[in-house]
Design a protein around this motif. Structure first.
Motif, PDB file in Angstrom:
ATOM      1  N   GLY A 178       0.804  -1.208   0.000  1.00 24.20           N
ATOM      2  CA  GLY A 178       0.000   0.000   0.000  1.00 24.20           C
ATOM      3  C   GLY A 178       0.834   1.252   0.000  1.00 24.20           C
ATOM      4  O   GLY A 178       2.023   1.246  -0.335  1.00 24.20           O
ATOM      5  N   ALA A 179       0.190   2.339   0.385  1.00 27.46           N
ATOM      6  CA  ALA A 179       0.831   3.652   0.433  1.00 27.46           C
ATOM      7  C   ALA A 179       1.208   3.965   1.871  1.00 27.46           C
ATOM      8  O   ALA A 179       0.475   3.636   2.808  1.00 27.46           O
ATOM      9  CB  ALA A 179      -0.119   4.711  -0.108  1.00 27.46           C
ATOM     10  N   VAL A 180       2.357   4.595   2.042  1.00 25.55           N
ATOM     11  CA  VAL A 180       2.789   4.971   3.380  1.00 25.55           C
ATOM     12  C   VAL A 180       2.839   6.482   3.517  1.00 25.55           C
ATOM     13  O   VAL A 180       3.005   7.217   2.543  1.00 25.55           O
ATOM     14  CB  VAL A 180       4.182   4.385   3.724  1.00 25.55           C
ATOM     15  CG1 VAL A 180       4.155   2.874   3.712  1.00 25.55           C
ATOM     16  CG2 VAL A 180       5.261   4.928   2.806  1.00 25.55           C
ATOM     17  N   GLY A 181       2.688   6.933   4.745  1.00 26.67           N
ATOM     18  CA  GLY A 181       2.941   8.317   5.093  1.00 26.67           C
ATOM     19  C   GLY A 181       4.137   8.371   6.020  1.00 26.67           C
ATOM     20  O   GLY A 181       4.274   7.517   6.901  1.00 26.67           O
ATOM     21  N   VAL A 182       5.014   9.337   5.802  1.00 19.77           N
ATOM     22  CA  VAL A 182       6.223   9.482   6.620  1.00 19.77           C
ATOM     23  C   VAL A 182       6.178  10.846   7.296  1.00 19.77           C
ATOM     24  O   VAL A 182       6.042  11.877   6.630  1.00 19.77           O
ATOM     25  CB  VAL A 182       7.498   9.345   5.762  1.00 19.77           C
ATOM     26  CG1 VAL A 182       8.735   9.475   6.643  1.00 19.77           C
ATOM     27  CG2 VAL A 182       7.505   8.014   5.015  1.00 19.77           C
ATOM     28  N   VAL A 183       6.294  10.859   8.618  1.00 20.85           N
ATOM     29  CA  VAL A 183       6.191  12.088   9.407  1.00 20.85           C
ATOM     30  C   VAL A 183       7.420  12.217  10.286  1.00 20.85           C
ATOM     31  O   VAL A 183       7.844  11.253  10.931  1.00 20.85           O
ATOM     32  CB  VAL A 183       4.919  12.084  10.275  1.00 20.85           C
ATOM     33  CG1 VAL A 183       4.871  13.320  11.166  1.00 20.85           C
ATOM     34  CG2 VAL A 183       3.677  11.995   9.406  1.00 20.85           C
ATOM     35  N   ASP A 184       7.997  13.422  10.324  1.00 19.34           N
ATOM     36  CA  ASP A 184       9.094  13.713  11.238  1.00 19.34           C
ATOM     37  C   ASP A 184       8.542  13.956  12.636  1.00 19.34           C
ATOM     38  O   ASP A 184       7.772  14.897  12.856  1.00 19.34           O
ATOM     39  CB  ASP A 184       9.852  14.958  10.766  1.00 19.34           C
ATOM     40  CG  ASP A 184      10.785  14.673   9.609  1.00 19.34           C
ATOM     41  OD1 ASP A 184      11.943  14.342   9.854  1.00 19.34           O
ATOM     42  OD2 ASP A 184      10.326  14.777   8.449  1.00 19.34           O
ATOM     43  N   ASP A 185       8.929  13.106  13.570  1.00 19.48           N
ATOM     44  CA  ASP A 185       8.611  13.318  14.985  1.00 19.48           C
ATOM     45  C   ASP A 185       9.892  13.809  15.643  1.00 19.48           C
ATOM     46  O   ASP A 185      10.535  13.106  16.421  1.00 19.48           O
ATOM     47  CB  ASP A 185       8.117  12.000  15.596  1.00 19.48           C
ATOM     48  CG  ASP A 185       7.722  12.137  17.060  1.00 19.48           C
ATOM     49  OD1 ASP A 185       7.334  13.245  17.469  1.00 19.48           O
ATOM     50  OD2 ASP A 185       7.835  11.130  17.787  1.00 19.48           O
ATOM     51  N   LEU A 186      10.262  15.035  15.306  1.00 21.52           N
ATOM     52  CA  LEU A 186      11.593  15.533  15.647  1.00 21.52           C
ATOM     53  C   LEU A 186      11.799  15.719  17.144  1.00 21.52           C
ATOM     54  O   LEU A 186      12.929  15.612  17.634  1.00 21.52           O
ATOM     55  CB  LEU A 186      11.852  16.855  14.904  1.00 21.52           C
ATOM     56  CG  LEU A 186      13.303  17.306  14.792  1.00 21.52           C
ATOM     57  CD1 LEU A 186      14.177  16.242  14.143  1.00 21.52           C
ATOM     58  CD2 LEU A 186      13.386  18.615  14.008  1.00 21.52           C
ATOM     59  N   ASP A 187      10.739  15.985  17.884  1.00 14.97           N
ATOM     60  CA  ASP A 187      10.905  16.123  19.332  1.00 14.97           C
ATOM     61  C   ASP A 187      10.636  14.810  20.063  1.00 14.97           C
ATOM     62  O   ASP A 187      10.774  14.734  21.293  1.00 14.97           O
ATOM     63  CB  ASP A 187      10.017  17.233  19.889  1.00 14.97           C
ATOM     64  CG  ASP A 187       8.519  16.962  19.705  1.00 14.97           C
ATOM     65  OD1 ASP A 187       8.160  15.872  19.201  1.00 14.97           O
ATOM     66  OD2 ASP A 187       7.709  17.831  20.076  1.00 14.97           O
ATOM     67  N   GLY A 188      10.255  13.767  19.315  1.00 10.47           N
ATOM     68  CA  GLY A 188      10.033  12.463  19.917  1.00 10.47           C
ATOM     69  C   GLY A 188       8.782  12.341  20.747  1.00 10.47           C
ATOM     70  O   GLY A 188       8.587  11.329  21.435  1.00 10.47           O
ATOM     71  N   SER A 189       7.887  13.321  20.680  1.00 12.46           N
ATOM     72  CA  SER A 189       6.721  13.313  21.566  1.00 12.46           C
ATOM     73  C   SER A 189       5.748  12.187  21.219  1.00 12.46           C
ATOM     74  O   SER A 189       5.201  11.526  22.118  1.00 12.46           O
ATOM     75  CB  SER A 189       6.005  14.664  21.509  1.00 12.46           C
ATOM     76  OG  SER A 189       5.616  14.978  20.183  1.00 12.46           O
ATOM     77  N   VAL A 190       5.515  11.951  19.927  1.00 14.38           N
ATOM     78  CA  VAL A 190       4.607  10.869  19.528  1.00 14.38           C
ATOM     79  C   VAL A 190       5.219   9.516  19.888  1.00 14.38           C
ATOM     80  O   VAL A 190       4.549   8.619  20.401  1.00 14.38           O
ATOM     81  CB  VAL A 190       4.294  10.946  18.022  1.00 14.38           C
ATOM     82  CG1 VAL A 190       3.395   9.780  17.605  1.00 14.38           C
ATOM     83  CG2 VAL A 190       3.618  12.269  17.681  1.00 14.38           C
ATOM     84  N   PHE A 191       6.504   9.383  19.610  1.00 12.95           N
ATOM     85  CA  PHE A 191       7.184   8.137  19.928  1.00 12.95           C
ATOM     86  C   PHE A 191       7.110   7.838  21.425  1.00 12.95           C
ATOM     87  O   PHE A 191       6.790   6.720  21.839  1.00 12.95           O
ATOM     88  CB  PHE A 191       8.636   8.205  19.470  1.00 12.95           C
ATOM     89  CG  PHE A 191       9.454   6.992  19.817  1.00 12.95           C
ATOM     90  CD1 PHE A 191       9.204   5.776  19.217  1.00 12.95           C
ATOM     91  CD2 PHE A 191      10.466   7.082  20.763  1.00 12.95           C
ATOM     92  CE1 PHE A 191       9.950   4.649  19.555  1.00 12.95           C
ATOM     93  CE2 PHE A 191      11.216   5.970  21.104  1.00 12.95           C
ATOM     94  CZ  PHE A 191      10.959   4.747  20.496  1.00 12.95           C
ATOM     95  N   LEU A 192       7.397   8.842  22.250  1.00 17.17           N
ATOM     96  CA  LEU A 192       7.362   8.659  23.697  1.00 17.17           C
ATOM     97  C   LEU A 192       5.961   8.309  24.188  1.00 17.17           C
ATOM     98  O   LEU A 192       5.786   7.417  25.019  1.00 17.17           O
ATOM     99  CB  LEU A 192       7.835   9.929  24.404  1.00 17.17           C
ATOM    100  CG  LEU A 192       9.335  10.101  24.590  1.00 17.17           C
ATOM    101  CD1 LEU A 192       9.652  11.519  25.040  1.00 17.17           C
ATOM    102  CD2 LEU A 192       9.874   9.096  25.592  1.00 17.17           C
ATOM    103  N   ASP A 193       4.971   8.973  23.651  1.00 19.66           N
ATOM    104  CA  ASP A 193       3.609   8.826  24.147  1.00 19.66           C
ATOM    105  C   ASP A 193       2.948   7.534  23.685  1.00 19.66           C
ATOM    106  O   ASP A 193       2.212   6.897  24.444  1.00 19.66           O
ATOM    107  CB  ASP A 193       2.773  10.038  23.714  1.00 19.66           C
ATOM    108  CG  ASP A 193       1.370  10.017  24.284  1.00 19.66           C
ATOM    109  OD1 ASP A 193       1.230   9.705  25.483  1.00 19.66           O
ATOM    110  OD2 ASP A 193       0.406  10.300  23.541  1.00 19.66           O
ATOM    111  N   LYS A 194       3.226   7.127  22.426  1.00 22.46           N
ATOM    112  CA  LYS A 194       2.431   6.048  21.848  1.00 22.46           C
ATOM    113  C   LYS A 194       3.212   4.818  21.392  1.00 22.46           C
ATOM    114  O   LYS A 194       2.611   3.774  21.144  1.00 22.46           O
ATOM    115  CB  LYS A 194       1.630   6.585  20.660  1.00 22.46           C
ATOM    116  CG  LYS A 194       0.636   7.667  21.046  1.00 22.46           C
ATOM    117  CD  LYS A 194      -0.225   8.070  19.863  1.00 22.46           C
ATOM    118  CE  LYS A 194      -1.279   9.090  20.282  1.00 22.46           C
ATOM    119  NZ  LYS A 194      -2.166   9.460  19.148  1.00 22.46           N
TER     120      LYS A 194
END
Length: 271
Positions: free
Chosen positions: A86-102
């Motif tokens: 399929g199709a992917v979306g690529v997003v910069d999580d530069l402060d790491g907030s999404v990574f840390l939270d989820k």
């Protein structure tokens, strides 16, 4: 964007320890790498450290991407592997907030080496460069394909190629020399080969701690069931000895240097 991920794919991706992402670059060159499968708001996702920024850029521009789970240890007993395209979306999580939270909790459970970098507030402050991530989501599944599982990570690999679009198969490296290898399809079918580029990618890990998780690959041109090798990387099987303390320190320093460099480059580009 809401994902069209089938429920059965969600269950497989959620339970897998290791997976792969596969794509064709702008020149039709097949690419693949092993990844840790995560879920972001119930959507199959990868959280790539900035050391892999070039791969994220390539995924962002790929017309089609496959998320695959083929390692038998990451699948229910005797189950087939799966490839979701399929199709992917690529997003910069530069402060790491999404990574840390989820996503961090999932990664700590599936990839033990991350615990030495981010399993406490103190470690996260010290290793801040490990938290910014490039989030790659499989936002729209257009087709799926069952593929035989890889039960022997030393001799079995994913075969990635352009066959009127991105195609992924599992194969056994049956024999040959450093220049030519015979491939046997895990389905028992004869491989349809031509002079187009092909990549055979395998990977293995030390199950108890993931201290060593190493890919190996054979790249070349497929001619029938024969792969004419132009490049090879990695070793199979994984060397039996554990990494020394100095090897672990050097590996961590290389990762830190690469992540810091790419984070700084993005910050300069964003101004």
């Amino acid at each position: 964007m809401h994902s069209t991920t089938p429920d059965w794919l969600d269950r497989i991706w959620r339970g897998a320890l290791v997976a792969e992402v596969c794509w064709l670059d702008r020149d039709g060159r097949p690419e693949s790498m092993p990844v840790t499968p995560l879920l972001l708001d119930d959507v199959p996702c990868l959280a790539l450290p900035y050391a892999q920024r070039n791969r994220a850029v390539a995924l962002r521009t790929a017309s089609e991407v496959a998320f695959t789970v083929t390692d038998a240890r990451s699948l229910p007993s005797a189950a087939l592997g799966v490839a979701a395209f399929g199709a992917v979306g690529v997003v910069d999580d530069l402060d790491g907030s999404v990574f840390l939270d989820k996503l961090l909790e999932q990664e700590l459970a599936k990839y033990p080496p991350s615990r030495t970098l981010a399993d406490s507030l103190l470690l996260r402050r010290e290793n801040w460069w490990w938290l910014p991530r490039l989030l790659v989501r499989l936002d729209r599944v257009t087709r799926t394909r069952a593929v035989p599982a890889r039960t022997d990570p030393t001799e079995q690999a994913l075969l990635i190629r352009d066959d009127l679009g991105l195609r992924v198969d599992t194969v056994t490296i049956a024999g040959g020399d450093e220049n030519r290898f015979e491939l046997v399809s895990s389905t028992g079918d004869t491989l349809r080969g031509d002079t187009g580029p092909a990549l055979a990618l395998g990977h293995d890990y030390t199950a108890e701690d993931f201290e060593r998780w190493e890919p190996w690959s054979l790249r070349g041109r497929l001619r029938g069931n024969e792969l004419v090798v132009e490049e090879s990387h990695g070793a199979r099987p994984i060397p039996p000895r554990p990494l020394s303390l100095w090897e672990r320190i050097r590996r961590r320093r290389r990762m830190e240097k690469a992540c810091r460099g790419q984070i700084a480059a993005v910050e300069r580009a964003f101004g």
